[in-house]
Design a protein around this motif. Structure first.
Motif, mmCIF file in Angstrom:
data_model
loop_
_atom_site.group_PDB
_atom_site.id
_atom_site.type_symbol
_atom_site.label_atom_id
_atom_site.label_comp_id
_atom_site.label_asym_id
_atom_site.label_seq_id
_atom_site.Cartn_x
_atom_site.Cartn_y
_atom_site.Cartn_z
ATOM 1 N N GLY A 52 87.870 16.490 -47.565
ATOM 2 C CA GLY A 52 88.799 15.625 -46.832
ATOM 3 C C GLY A 52 88.837 14.267 -47.485
ATOM 4 O O GLY A 52 87.970 13.941 -48.298
ATOM 5 N N MET A 53 89.840 13.474 -47.165
ATOM 6 C CA MET A 53 89.957 12.164 -47.787
ATOM 7 C C MET A 53 89.592 11.057 -46.813
ATOM 8 O O MET A 53 90.112 10.990 -45.699
ATOM 9 C CB MET A 53 91.392 11.964 -48.279
ATOM 10 N N TYR A 54 88.687 10.188 -47.260
ATOM 11 C CA TYR A 54 88.207 9.095 -46.439
ATOM 12 C C TYR A 54 88.456 7.790 -47.178
ATOM 13 O O TYR A 54 88.862 6.779 -46.639
ATOM 14 C CB TYR A 54 86.728 9.348 -46.140
ATOM 15 N N TYR A 55 88.214 7.823 -48.485
ATOM 16 C CA TYR A 55 88.488 6.694 -49.362
ATOM 17 C C TYR A 55 88.598 7.263 -50.775
ATOM 18 O O TYR A 55 87.862 8.196 -51.118
ATOM 19 C CB TYR A 55 87.349 5.667 -49.251
ATOM 20 N N GLY A 56 89.477 6.703 -51.585
ATOM 21 C CA GLY A 56 89.756 7.278 -52.903
ATOM 22 C C GLY A 56 88.511 7.596 -53.718
ATOM 23 O O GLY A 56 88.398 8.663 -54.323
ATOM 24 N N ARG A 57 87.565 6.667 -53.712
ATOM 25 C CA ARG A 57 86.353 6.850 -54.518
ATOM 26 C C ARG A 57 85.492 8.004 -54.017
ATOM 27 O O ARG A 57 84.673 8.554 -54.743
ATOM 28 C CB ARG A 57 85.552 5.538 -54.483
ATOM 29 N N HIS A 58 85.666 8.344 -52.729
ATOM 30 C CA HIS A 58 84.808 9.366 -52.135
ATOM 31 C C HIS A 58 85.363 10.777 -52.258
ATOM 32 O O HIS A 58 84.809 11.712 -51.699
ATOM 33 C CB HIS A 58 84.572 9.043 -50.653
ATOM 34 N N GLY A 59 86.452 10.930 -52.990
ATOM 35 C CA GLY A 59 86.936 12.281 -53.223
ATOM 36 C C GLY A 59 88.341 12.501 -52.726
ATOM 37 O O GLY A 59 88.763 11.919 -51.732
ATOM 38 N N THR A 60 89.074 13.338 -53.477
ATOM 39 C CA THR A 60 90.446 13.722 -53.113
ATOM 40 C C THR A 60 90.580 15.204 -53.465
ATOM 41 O O THR A 60 89.749 15.736 -54.218
ATOM 42 C CB THR A 60 91.479 12.942 -53.949
ATOM 43 N N PRO A 61 91.613 15.859 -52.990
ATOM 44 C CA PRO A 61 91.812 17.260 -53.380
ATOM 45 C C PRO A 61 91.937 17.437 -54.898
ATOM 46 O O PRO A 61 91.563 18.480 -55.429
ATOM 47 C CB PRO A 61 93.109 17.645 -52.660
ATOM 48 N N THR A 62 92.440 16.412 -55.593
ATOM 49 C CA THR A 62 92.540 16.505 -57.060
ATOM 50 C C THR A 62 91.148 16.613 -57.676
ATOM 51 O O THR A 62 90.886 17.444 -58.544
ATOM 52 C CB THR A 62 93.250 15.249 -57.632
ATOM 53 N N LEU A 63 90.236 15.743 -57.208
ATOM 54 C CA LEU A 63 88.876 15.744 -57.753
ATOM 55 C C LEU A 63 88.121 16.988 -57.305
ATOM 56 O O LEU A 63 87.389 17.611 -58.081
ATOM 57 C CB LEU A 63 88.112 14.488 -57.305
ATOM 58 N N GLU A 64 88.309 17.349 -56.021
ATOM 59 C CA GLU A 64 87.580 18.509 -55.497
ATOM 60 C C GLU A 64 87.940 19.801 -56.233
ATOM 61 O O GLU A 64 87.097 20.674 -56.410
ATOM 62 C CB GLU A 64 87.875 18.685 -53.998
ATOM 63 N N ALA A 65 89.193 19.912 -56.665
ATOM 64 C CA ALA A 65 89.618 21.132 -57.367
ATOM 65 C C ALA A 65 88.784 21.325 -58.631
ATOM 66 O O ALA A 65 88.295 22.430 -58.910
ATOM 67 C CB ALA A 65 91.106 21.035 -57.724
ATOM 68 N N LEU A 66 88.587 20.246 -59.395
ATOM 69 C CA LEU A 66 87.806 20.377 -60.626
ATOM 70 C C LEU A 66 86.319 20.553 -60.328
ATOM 71 O O LEU A 66 85.646 21.370 -60.957
ATOM 72 C CB LEU A 66 88.034 19.147 -61.528
ATOM 73 N N GLU A 67 85.824 19.802 -59.343
ATOM 74 C CA GLU A 67 84.400 19.948 -58.982
ATOM 75 C C GLU A 67 84.082 21.388 -58.581
ATOM 76 O O GLU A 67 83.083 21.969 -59.026
ATOM 77 C CB GLU A 67 84.059 19.020 -57.806
#
Ligand SMILES: *Cc1c(COP(=O)(O)O)cnc(C)c1O
Length: 391
Positions: A52-67
């Motif tokens: 989920g998104m709380y703050y940009g630095r804490h993760g977004t679906p874009t980042l989560e996809a690669l992680e």
């Protein structure tokens, strides 16, 4: 499921994005909440590590996809992203050290990782000892009660030594140390670090994962036990990676299995040809049967990438320059893993302290790109011809 299938699907959730095949690129710092309850729910979800998104630095679906894709392919519990491979190397080590610790780093480690240890960690009271990459189980003699981390890399940067990772990991674990591996050369496809005792695995995704020399990203994936410290350090240091670079990395990843097969095949073909040239002292490529690390490579690895080293006999600077300068398809430059071939001259003596480099001739590193292998060979043949004429 086989890796070729998983690499296409891991971390993708089209159903969450109106059917879009790839995750959208979220350019976001602030994430707005409609009310107090939502704001508190977001905070709670973040603390509980729910997506989920709380703050940009804490993760977004874009980042989560690669992680998610990296953790799945490498076989780890979770993964986090860094803005470069070096930031990932540094972040991984920083997660598991404190003042007064001693760490062991292979003498074949990526040069800038050595500097993190020597220049940065020293300021915080962490002592680094470099060790012979070929040490194997013998590493137990170097372990101290305060040895918190053992850094491994196979094959080694520039010099391509293979390390007996399972033997080193077994000894490290008996001594209570965490094993951190730079797994960039093999990628998440050709070495499965967690099946061989590694606790923390680093990728310079800049290389084969991005695959097109146009973005920089680092990843760190970990076992369940190693996760809490990595997560805390990643958060505390404010690490994240830019959405466009992360998008390019997940885009590159989808074709990596197919690309790697060609890098592997071309690399072995070129390395084998080079190894038969009279001006060559040694070729450094663990997939060649004559390489001292071949047995370990066969035992532990599932493939080879397109990067290898060459040690020449003592040839003149002019002859070496005639070889390098006339190459048409091999760009002179740092980094590797892109679709285009590269050559990089290097001197291993600048990045060694625990072991002595036995050769005096000039060295160069080849990254075999995706050009026709026949054309790549012709270019190298012409290069050796120029070198011979200038000897
Ligand atoms: C390139 C490289 C890195 C660093 O990656 P960057 O994205 O360039 O910071 C780390 N480890 C290895 C083995 C590399 O080749």
């Amino acid at each position: 499921m086989r890796d070729e299938t998983r690499i296409v699907h891991a971390g993708r959730h089209p159903e969450a994005f109106s059917g879009a095949v790839n995750p959208p690129v979220y350019h976001v710092s602030t994430v707005l909440s409609p009310n107090l309850a939502d704001w508190e729910q977001k905070k709670e979800d973040y603390a509980a590590e729910r997506p989920g998104m709380y703050y940009g630095r804490h993760g977004t679906p874009t980042l989560e996809a690669l992680e998610e894709a990296i953790a799945t392919l490498e076989g780890g519990h979770r993964a986090v992203l860094f803005p470069s491979g070096l930031a990932a190397c540094a972040g991984a080590i920083l997660s598991y050290v404190k003042a007064g610790d001693h760490i062991l780093v292979t003498d074949s480690a990526y040069g800038p990782t050595r500097r993190v240890a020597l220049r940065f960690l020293t300021r915080f009271g962490v002592t680094t000892e470099f060790y012979d990459p070929l040490i194997g189980a013998g590493i137990h003699a170097l372990l101290r009660p305060n040895t918190s981390v053992v850094v491994v890399e196979a094959p080694g940067s520039l010099t391509f030594e293979m390390q007996d990772i399972p033997a080193i990991a077994a000894a490290a674990h008996r001594g209570g140390s965490i094993v951190i591996m730079d797994n960039t050369w093999a990628t998440p496809l050709y070495f499965k670090p967690f099946e061989h005792g590694v606790d923390v695995s680093v990728q310079a995704a800049t290389k084969y994962i991005v695959g097109h020399s146009d973005a920089m990203v680092g990843t760190v994936s970990v076992t369940k036990e190693a996760w809490p410290k990595l997560r805390t350090t990643h958060v505390d240091l404010g690490q994240t990676a830019g959405p466009d670079d992360v998008y390019l990395a997940q885009r590159g990843l989808r074709t990596m299995a197919t690309r790697l097969k060609q890098h592997w095949e071309s690399g072995v073909m070129l390395a084998d040809w080079v190894s038969h040239q009279p001006e060559v002292e040694r070729v450094l490529h663990p997939a060649l049967p004559a390489d001292p690390g071949h047995a370990i490579w066969k035992r532990d690895f599932l493939g080879a990438s397109g990067l290898f080293g060459v040690v020449l006999k003592s040839v003149s600077k002019a002859a070496f320059a005639a070889f390098i300068d006339g190459l048409e398809l091999y760009g002179i430059g740092a980094s590797w893993g892109g679709y285009e071939s590269l050559v990089m001259p290097f001197d291993p003596r600048e990045v060694r302290s625990a072991t002595r480099w036995p050769s005096t001739g000039p060295c160069f590193r080849i990254h075999a790109g995706l050009e026709s292998p026949a054309d790549l060979l012709v270019d190298l043949e012409a290069g050796f011809g120029r070198m011979r004429a200038a000897l």
